[in-house]
Scaffold this active site. Structure first.
Site, short mmCIF file in Angstrom:
data_model
loop_
_atom_site.label_atom_id
_atom_site.label_comp_id
_atom_site.label_asym_id
_atom_site.label_seq_id
_atom_site.Cartn_x
_atom_site.Cartn_y
_atom_site.Cartn_z
N LYS A 121 45.02 64.33 -20.33
CA LYS A 121 44.53 63.35 -21.30
C LYS A 121 45.65 62.41 -21.75
O LYS A 121 45.46 61.19 -21.84
CB LYS A 121 43.95 64.07 -22.51
CG LYS A 121 42.70 64.90 -22.21
CD LYS A 121 42.22 65.62 -23.45
CE LYS A 121 41.00 66.49 -23.15
NZ LYS A 121 40.54 67.23 -24.34
N TYR A 124 45.20 67.07 2.25
CA TYR A 124 45.36 67.87 1.04
C TYR A 124 44.48 69.12 1.06
O TYR A 124 44.67 70.03 0.25
CB TYR A 124 45.01 67.06 -0.20
CG TYR A 124 45.87 65.85 -0.46
CD1 TYR A 124 47.02 65.58 0.30
CD2 TYR A 124 45.54 64.95 -1.46
CE1 TYR A 124 47.79 64.46 0.06
CE2 TYR A 124 46.32 63.82 -1.71
CZ TYR A 124 47.43 63.58 -0.94
OH TYR A 124 48.19 62.46 -1.17
N TRP A 159 52.51 56.67 -5.59
CA TRP A 159 52.46 58.13 -5.65
C TRP A 159 53.79 58.64 -6.21
O TRP A 159 54.80 57.95 -6.17
CB TRP A 159 52.13 58.75 -4.30
CG TRP A 159 53.03 58.50 -3.12
CD1 TRP A 159 52.83 57.59 -2.12
CD2 TRP A 159 54.23 59.21 -2.77
NE1 TRP A 159 53.83 57.67 -1.18
CE2 TRP A 159 54.71 58.66 -1.56
CE3 TRP A 159 54.95 60.26 -3.35
CZ2 TRP A 159 55.87 59.12 -0.92
CZ3 TRP A 159 56.11 60.72 -2.73
CH2 TRP A 159 56.55 60.15 -1.53
N HIS A 203 47.22 57.40 6.34
CA HIS A 203 48.09 58.21 5.49
C HIS A 203 49.57 58.07 5.82
O HIS A 203 50.42 58.09 4.93
CB HIS A 203 47.67 59.69 5.59
CG HIS A 203 48.10 60.53 4.43
ND1 HIS A 203 47.48 61.69 4.08
CD2 HIS A 203 49.11 60.38 3.54
CE1 HIS A 203 48.07 62.22 3.03
NE2 HIS A 203 49.07 61.44 2.68
N ASP A 217 42.20 60.34 -6.38
CA ASP A 217 42.87 60.20 -5.09
C ASP A 217 43.03 61.55 -4.40
O ASP A 217 43.63 62.48 -4.95
CB ASP A 217 44.25 59.58 -5.29
CG ASP A 217 45.04 59.51 -3.99
OD1 ASP A 217 44.73 58.63 -3.17
OD2 ASP A 217 45.95 60.34 -3.80
N ARG A 240 48.17 67.23 -20.91
CA ARG A 240 48.86 66.13 -20.24
C ARG A 240 47.91 65.26 -19.43
O ARG A 240 48.16 64.07 -19.26
CB ARG A 240 49.98 66.68 -19.35
CG ARG A 240 51.12 67.30 -20.14
CD ARG A 240 52.37 67.47 -19.30
NE ARG A 240 53.34 68.31 -19.98
CZ ARG A 240 53.55 69.59 -19.72
NH1 ARG A 240 52.85 70.19 -18.76
NH2 ARG A 240 54.45 70.29 -20.38
N LYS A 275 42.19 59.74 2.72
CA LYS A 275 43.14 59.23 3.71
C LYS A 275 42.94 59.88 5.07
O LYS A 275 42.57 61.05 5.17
CB LYS A 275 44.57 59.47 3.23
CG LYS A 275 44.84 58.99 1.81
CD LYS A 275 46.26 59.31 1.38
CE LYS A 275 46.44 59.08 -0.11
NZ LYS A 275 45.84 60.15 -0.92
#
Length: 285
Positions: A236, A49, A183, A107, A44, A234, A74
């Protein structure tokens, strides 16, 4: 991992890796590669971003065929109008280096999102995007949106975590066959949620981390969480939530943590909305 299926029969992986606020382009690329090689198939991103190019490079490097990946991006506020959508979409497509997008979202619920939706419907009908949806639409605004559009969103992406559980919103979305994506599923660690004693006891019971318990809780509610981490272990670990099931009792314990409001900044006054929009239009996406 059992995929979720939208009402248009497009399937989405049950958990995704998000890249919000990963602004270092090289690091973003590396983290996305790590995520995909760890087993994530849903990535995502968003025009706002400012890391779609990094994601695109990672998609080329990851070694996983395009058809096995599900990519979400988005449309930003400044491009939310009928006239601007297709140019914005094509810019995102180019930055990602893709021929199509799996899921394209409005968005924020501002500007001419009705006009934007008409253009997104055209992109969908042309096959340039497999599914279309919205992001951050509250129930009242979404109800109005559904009433006046031919194609209803396949997705509404919203904040959802143990502190802001949105059970009423989830019920409404399920009634309308709209998939909830979450989110900030870990609430960005607000209120020391990752040290919460109730969650800690449940985590010890299943020999899992609090993050894994939280992500599993969302999964069992039928929600697709989008989780971000910049820690290889983290990344994984957050994916390892499919070898156990929370009991009804444990789900009930987590339900009691709900505070009923956002963990972040509510845009519930004209002043707050105006401030947000002033900042939103400074983005050059």
């Amino acid at each position: 991992m059992e995929k979720k299926t939208f009402y248009n029969q497009i399937s989405i992986p049950p958990i995704g890796y998000g890249v919000y606020q990963i602004t270092d382009q090289e690091l973003c690329e590396e983290y996305v590669v790590q995520a995909i090689q760890s087993g994530y198939r849903l990535i995502d991103t968003a025009a706002a971003y400012e890391n779609e190019e990094a994601v695109g490079r990672a998609l080329k490097r990851c070694g996983v065929p395009r058809e096995e990946l599900f990519i979400t991006t988005k449309l930003w506020v400044s491009d939310t109008s009928y006239e601007k959508v297709k140019d914005a979409f094509n810019r995102s497509l180019k930055r990602l280096g893709l021929d199509y997008i799996d899921l394209y979202l409005i968005h924020q619920p501002y500007n001419d999102y009705y006009g934007a939706w008409r253009a997104m419907e055209e992109l969908y009908q042309e096959g340039k995007v497999k599914a279309i949806g919205v992001d951050n639409f509250k129930q009242d605004r979404l109800a109005d949106f559904l009433y006046f559009n031919k194609i209803k969103p396949m997705v509404n992406m919203v904040e959802c975590n143990p502190l802001y559980q949105r059970e009423d919103d989830l019920t409404y979305l399920k009634e309308n066959e709209i998939q909830m994506l979450a989110w900030s599923p870990l609430a960005s660690g607000k209120d020391n949620i990752l040290k919460n004693e109730d969650l800690k006891k449940i985590a010890q019971k299943y020999d899992k981390s609090i993050a894994q318990i939280t992500l599993r809780w969302l999964y069992q509610r039928g929600i697709v969480p989008l989780v971000k981490s910049t820690n290889s272990q983290r990344i994984k670990e957050n994916l390892d939530i499919f070898d156990f099931e929370l009991s009804k009792e444990d789900m009930g314990v987590i339900a009691k943590l709900d505070q009923g409001h956002t963990c972040f900044h509510e845009r519930d006054t004209a002043e707050k909305v105006n401030h947000f929009l002033e900042q939103a239009f400074k983005f050059n996406v």
